[in-house]
Design a protein around this motif. Structure first.
Motif, mmCIF file in Angstrom:
data_model
loop_
_atom_site.group_PDB
_atom_site.id
_atom_site.type_symbol
_atom_site.label_atom_id
_atom_site.label_comp_id
_atom_site.label_asym_id
_atom_site.label_seq_id
_atom_site.Cartn_x
_atom_site.Cartn_y
_atom_site.Cartn_z
ATOM 1 N N GLN A 143 0.818 -1.218 0.000
ATOM 2 C CA GLN A 143 0.000 0.000 0.000
ATOM 3 C C GLN A 143 0.848 1.263 0.000
ATOM 4 O O GLN A 143 0.485 2.255 -0.638
ATOM 5 C CB GLN A 143 -0.950 -0.005 1.201
ATOM 6 N N ILE A 146 2.021 1.785 -3.558
ATOM 7 C CA ILE A 146 0.917 2.292 -4.375
ATOM 8 C C ILE A 146 0.714 3.786 -4.138
ATOM 9 O O ILE A 146 0.506 4.565 -5.077
ATOM 10 C CB ILE A 146 -0.383 1.518 -4.064
ATOM 11 N N GLU A 186 -9.525 -6.182 -4.114
ATOM 12 C CA GLU A 186 -9.704 -5.136 -3.104
ATOM 13 C C GLU A 186 -9.247 -3.774 -3.625
ATOM 14 O O GLU A 186 -9.918 -2.761 -3.440
ATOM 15 C CB GLU A 186 -8.914 -5.508 -1.841
ATOM 16 N N VAL A 187 -8.093 -3.769 -4.272
ATOM 17 C CA VAL A 187 -7.552 -2.510 -4.796
ATOM 18 C C VAL A 187 -8.376 -2.025 -5.982
ATOM 19 O O VAL A 187 -8.633 -0.829 -6.127
ATOM 20 C CB VAL A 187 -6.066 -2.688 -5.181
ATOM 21 N N ARG A 191 -10.413 1.961 -7.780
ATOM 22 C CA ARG A 191 -9.591 2.598 -8.812
ATOM 23 C C ARG A 191 -10.209 2.438 -10.188
ATOM 24 O O ARG A 191 -10.944 1.486 -10.456
ATOM 25 C CB ARG A 191 -8.186 1.971 -8.825
#
Length: 228
Positions: A143, A146, A186-187, A191
């Motif tokens: 994370q 990212i 999840e990500v 996005r």
């Protein structure tokens, strides 16, 4: 003699069979990246002429030499480890870089892309198994990487890449592929333009597809053993 066309057709059929039966990402296509490392331009051309739209290379210098005479339109993927001092070459050569695994490398790619007015699409390479011999960010640091990428202007995160350990029993790869797909999902919820989960090679691509991969990187099954 290796029949690239026959091998390619077999692999593409296998991909579609596995994809049609999987329980996750049921309606999502799977894209084949033909890995051409240590294979000559002629074999690359045969594969492209037979329908390959994506090719993967591991080494900058080898790719640069081959691309000079490839004379084909194809999407180019860098799937090998990238050193920061080669970022400028990589940005000029490749459409998608799979192997961003550190803040320093992300910054180098961003700087190189800015210098030529390009937005460079990248994947973050994740090392779920924490293999010391492989590159990739550990899950607990993902994370933060990212977040760094999100603050850069000329680099665009499009997904994740995983290289599983080369287990003799490919079923041992399954938990890693499954966890990577969970993280990807999840990500992805938060996005846009986050589309790619690059998992699976010749020995484990079927398991990877079953667990949600939408990019698979296959060389040996198409081109035969590499000539080192």
């Amino acid at each position: 003699m290796v029949s690239v066309v026959e091998n390619l057709q077999f692999v593409m059929n296998e991909i579609e069979i596995v994809r049609s039966k999987r329980q996750v990402a049921k309606n999502e296509p799977v894209t084949l990246i033909a890995v051409t490392k240590n294979h000559g331009v002629e074999m690359m051309q045969q594969a492209i002429d037979a329908g390959v739209e994506n090719i993967g290379e591991n080494r900058i210098q080898e790719a640069a030499e081959k691309f000079k005479s490839l004379n084909r339109e194809v999407t180019r993927h860098l799937i090998g480890h990238l050193q920061t001092n080669k970022a400028k070459q990589a940005v000029r050569l490749f459409d998608l870089i799979h192997s961003v695994d550190s803040e320093n490398l992300a910054a180098a790619v961003d700087k190189a892309a800015f210098s030529i007015g390009k937005i460079q699409d990248v994947l973050v390479q994740v090392n779920l198994a924490k293999e010391e011999t492989k590159s990739g960010v550990y899950e607990e640091n993902l994370q933060s990487l990212i977040a760094v990428i999100d603050n850069l202007k000329n680099i665009r995160l499009r997904g994740f890449m995983l290289i599983a350990p080369n287990y003799s029993d490919v079923e041992n790869c399954r938990p890693l592929f499954r966890r990577m797909y969970e993280i990807f999902g999840e990500v992805r919820k938060a996005r846009q333009n986050f589309d790619f989960l690059s998992m699976g090679m010749t020995h484990d691509y079927k398991v990877a597809i079953e667990e949600g991969a939408n990019l698979v990187r296959i060389g040996t099954a198409i081109f035969g053993e590499r000539n080192y």
